[in-house]
Design an enzyme around this catalytic site. Structure first.
Site, short mmCIF file in Angstrom:
data_model
loop_
_atom_site.label_atom_id
_atom_site.label_comp_id
_atom_site.label_asym_id
_atom_site.label_seq_id
_atom_site.Cartn_x
_atom_site.Cartn_y
_atom_site.Cartn_z
N HIS A 91 -23.73 16.56 3.06
CA HIS A 91 -22.91 17.86 3.67
C HIS A 91 -22.56 18.74 2.43
O HIS A 91 -22.92 19.97 2.28
CB HIS A 91 -21.82 17.44 4.43
CG HIS A 91 -21.17 18.51 5.35
ND1 HIS A 91 -20.18 19.37 4.75
CD2 HIS A 91 -21.41 18.96 6.64
CE1 HIS A 91 -19.88 20.24 5.64
NE2 HIS A 91 -20.72 19.78 6.80
N SER A 116 -20.30 25.21 9.51
CA SER A 116 -20.31 24.65 7.94
C SER A 116 -21.32 25.13 7.24
O SER A 116 -21.33 25.10 6.08
CB SER A 116 -20.60 22.84 7.91
OG SER A 116 -19.37 22.05 8.30
N ASP A 154 -15.68 19.54 -0.21
CA ASP A 154 -16.40 19.06 0.74
C ASP A 154 -16.82 17.47 0.47
O ASP A 154 -15.69 16.73 0.16
CB ASP A 154 -17.99 19.78 0.67
CG ASP A 154 -18.55 19.88 2.10
OD1 ASP A 154 -18.97 18.69 2.47
OD2 ASP A 154 -18.91 20.81 2.67
#
Ligand SMILES: *[C@@H]1O[C@H](CO)[C@@H](O)[C@H](O)[C@H]1NC(C)=O
Ligand SMILES: *[C@@H]1O[C@H](CO)[C@@H](O)[C@H](O)[C@H]1NC(C)=O
Ligand SMILES: *[C@@H]1O[C@H](CO)[C@@H](O)[C@H](O)[C@H]1NC(C)=O
Length: 771
Positions: free
Chosen positions: A219, A552, A145
């Site tokens: 994220h 996600s 990520d």
């Protein structure tokens, strides 16, 4: 059609992602230089000429023979044998002809799939996982990520024992990341940037994303702490969703592999990261990014996941945010656990009351300041407050005329830019509040929230239309907004998110995707200290936790659950773990009604929910599993009509398909669900196909009986209808016959097949398509 889907996917990603990414692809900017691309070169190591001492020399020599200037970005040893480099198309063609070169595959750019959950999943007060709790802390979850923000409390390592001795990973250092950034929770951190730098022409420096494992976008911190964050009490965003934040596998260790940068995640970096993750000894891998579904030999994420699965590593991946359009899935290879997104039972209600007394309920923004709470003010449609009406309707930057919106509530349509950016545009133009209305094209009823800059209520299209007709009926329309905080036990839940990508599987129609649903709407988890909750550069607010949406977010839920199951059943293969999650998933509410689709409010289908919503406690004791070995995946590729080179590109092996082609078929691939595509000829002849499956007993000896629902246009029969398992790990086969009559009016129909011993239900969805 594919291209159209890509555009749609891209637009959806832009509207859901909270990271403000700049999509520059230098491949299109280099007008004058010879047009080079990044390629991934797969080599057949058994073909290395004896004159070379080692593989590196051989690779270098092969490369030099076609280009003097090309440098290797990476050499790969585990996922594939080979390397990546920049070449012109002509050089790539020449390289393909060299001895020992299996394939030369253009690099793909992938996108992140962004847009208190443990209790919702039934993990609140269960002792079911206690037997695995020691073993869980021996497992390492690798998260590919944007890296990790190591100061987050969710990475605290209180109560964790020493780092497992099997772990061989590293804490790589960089300008803002030193060896003390890792601890007994965050046990590994690496970064992979060469593919990104080459492709974008940018260089990581002081003014860019940190050239280190540090997460500056948020994220990666959010996804990795969703999977395995340590418990943190009192977690919230501006007071919303307050409670204890905990990952699904709270004592598992995290290893962050930073492969996603401002602008995307590049295939050459992804393969390099998984190469390392395999060597480091991760047990589960999480990938919350993807691209359009493509043939597996052309997709680095699928190839990397294959190599990991071949070594017993479970790989969970996001299904994509391409909904509500069909065939919008990413990551459809059968070795992934492909995860779609649904809502949880937590909401942030609020309402708008207009001058004529009517009240419209919706979802409030996660706004930190003082909301209006009953103060009546003028309301205006962005469409009527702009010189460029269409831009104004969506409150795009620069579109609103300040004199027309100052001090007012502004109506903005959902879509085209992010919700948070609209609220910033309203604030910049002097507006006091925003009503965020779903637009005509897609969203209809589904409501998402965000950490907006002005008080905001999100409303369905229908309610938005009602407010607009009030607006146009009086001279000085007024309204007020009331925010009600956090509401729990919202029903119905789960509901399939509009943005969650849908089947059928465009690459292998015989394999149903997605596999399962997990929470992916308005999810609270840890955040970076570098950017505010909206991810916009202008957002300087600092938060420890953030609430965001996307597949996600659903993917790492399943990643963590896979680790939990592995801790209790360390001997289970990745396919057995996936099977347990799928056959125990639920697809109805407690009242027996099918899980809804937010797009229509109607019952969803297996093309949206796959086998259903994960039920982790049930998954620990599935009774039976549909297992798959490396051999099955290889045979799957053999009967998928791939060439020897294509199969070698995926598997990194020399494969002889003769036996598979005689004895095996896609219909016998032992998947826990059924997808049955019927191709019709013009004469409407009936079609019969047989699928074979093998069940492995992972419970006590028992007799299982089958129940199968029927559909209008195909008859389903199972043989035998009863299976008696007399010992553990015993395998028994059955055959399902699907007999279709004439072509039906609908293009798809759905059924369900369940084996039960009275204690367990081993359920599989069946999806028929007619073309
Ligand atoms: C590592 O970083 C931490 C926090 O940024 C800092 O306190 C510490 O002094 C640094 N250690 C080294 C060896 O640079
Ligand atoms: C807003 O624009 C629409 C479309 O032109 C128009 O019908 C409507 O009357 C306008 N409303 C106001 C309040 O000006
Ligand atoms: C096939 O079936 C469809 C729908 O039942 C019908 O309209 C069509 O005429 C049939 N075609 C032939 C060749 O029988």
């Amino acid at each position: 059609m594919k291209f159209f889907h890509f555009i749609i996917l891209f637009i959806m990603l832009m509207s859901i992602t909270t990271l403000s990414q700049c999509h520059v692809d230098n491949d299109h900017n280099l007008k004058h230089a010879p047009k080079k691309r990044t390629y991934i070169i797969h080599m057949d190591e058994s073909n290395k000429p004896t004159v070379f001492n080692d593989h590196l020399n051989w690779y270098e020599s092969s490369l030099k023979s076609v280009s003097d200037s090309a440098n290797m970005l990476y050499t790969y040893t585990d996922v594939i044998h080979g390397f990546s480099t920049r070449l012109s198309p002509k050089e790539a063609e020449q390289l393909k002809k060299q001895l020992g070169v299996v394939s030369v595959v253009p690099e793909i750019r992938y996108e992140l799939h962004t847009t208190g959950t443990p209790e919702f999943l039934g993990l609140g007060n269960t002792k079911a996982f206690l037997s695995g709790s020691d073993k869980l802390s021996n497992l390492v979850i690798g998260v590919l990520d944007t890296g990790a923000w190591p100061e987050s409390q969710s990475y605290h390592d209180e109560g964790l024992g020493p780092i497992p001795s099997s772990w061989k990973g590293k804490c790589e250092v960089g300008p803002s990341f030193n060896s003390s950034s890792c601890n007994k929770k965050l046990v590994g951190a690496r970064f992979f940037y060469r593919g990104y730098e080459e492709r974008t022409g940018r260089r990581l420096d002081k003014n860019s994303d940190s050239k280190s494992p540090r997460d500056e976008g948020g994220h990666g911190t959010h996804t990795s702490t969703t999977a395995a964050g340590s418990p943190v009490s009192g977690a919230n965003l501006f007071g919303y969703a307050s409670g204890t934040a905990s990952g699904m596998a709270p004592t598992a260790r995290v290893a962050a592999y930073k492969v996603c940068w401002n602008g995307g995640c590049y295939g050459s970096d992804v393969i390099a990261a998984v190469d390392k993750a395999i060597q480091d000894g991760v047990h589960v891998l999480s990938m919350s990014f993807g691209g359009v579904a493509r043939e597996y030999y052309a997709d680095s994420v699928a190839i990397a996941a294959f190599a990991a699965t071949a070594r017993g590593i479970v790989v969970s991946a996001s299904a994509g945010n391409g909904g509500p359009w069909s065939q919008s899935l990413s990551n459809v290879a059968p070795w992934f656990i492909t995860v779609g997104a649904s809502t949880i039972d937590r909401d942030f209600p609020g309402y708008v009351r207009v001058g004529n007394g009517k009240l419209f309920e919706g979802i409030s923004s996660l706004y930190p300041g003082k909301p209006l709470q009953g103060e009546w003010i003028l309301i205006v449609d962005g469409y009527n407050a702009s010189e460029k009406t269409e831009d104004g309707a969506y409150c795009l930057p620069g579109s609103l005329v300040p004199e027309k919106v100052a001090g007012k509530i502004v109506i903005c349509n959902r879509g085209r830019n992010t919700r948070a950016q609209k609220s910033l545009v309203v604030e910049d133009s002097g507006g006091a509040a925003m009503i965020f209305v779903n637009d005509r094209r897609s969203y209809k009823e589904e409501l998402v929230t965000d950490a907006d800059f002005v008080p905001t209520i999100a409303l369905s299209l229908k309610k938005g239309d009602a407010i607009r007709s009030y607006l146009n009926s009086v001279a000085n329309p007024i309204a007020t907004i009331v925010v009600e905080g956090t509401k729990l036990a919202v029903q119905p839940s789960p509901v399939v998110a509009t943005f969650s990508s849908r089947g059928p599987n465009s690459v292998t129609p015989e394999v149903l995707k997605p596999d399962v649903l997990a929470p992916g709407v308005n999810i609270l988890a840890a955040w970076t200290g570098k950017v505010g909750p909206t991810g916009l550069y202008r957002d300087t607010r600092q938060v420890s936790f953030n609430i965001i949406s996307g597949t996600s977010m659903s993917c790492p839920h399943v990643t963590g659950l896979a680790a939990l199951i592995k801790s209790v059943h360390p001997e289970w293969s990745p396919a057995a773990i996936k099977s347990a999650l799928m056959t125990t998933a639920y697809w109805t509410y407690k009242n027996g009604e099918t899980i809804q689709d937010a797009v229509t409010g109607n019952p969803a289908t297996p093309f949206e929910y796959g086998a259903g919503h994960v039920d982790p406690v049930a998954a620990l004791d599935p009774g039976l599993v549909y297992d798959l070995t490396l051999q099955d995946y290889i045979w799957f590729l053999c009967v998928s009509d791939y060439t020897t080179e294509q199969i070698k590109t995926v598997t990194n092996r020399n494969v002889n398909c003769k036996y598979a082609k005689r004895k095996y078929s896609l219909q016998n691939f032992n998947y826990p669900s059924f997808a049955v595509p019927f191709e019709y000829s013009t004469d409407n002849a009936s079609i019969t196909v047989k699928y074979t499956r093998i069940l492995t007993n992972v419970g006590a000896p028992a007799t299982y009986k089958v129940v199968v629902s029927q559909v209008e246009s195909a008859k389903i029969s199972v043989n035998p209808e009863s299976l008696t398992f007399v010992e553990a790990n015993q395998k028994l086969a059955y055959t399902v016959t699907f007999a279709a009559g004439s072509k039906p009016s609908s293009t798809s129909q759905f059924a369900r097949l369940e084996w039960s011993d009275g204690k367990h239900i081993v359920g599989s969805p069946i999806a028929f398509t007619w073309s």
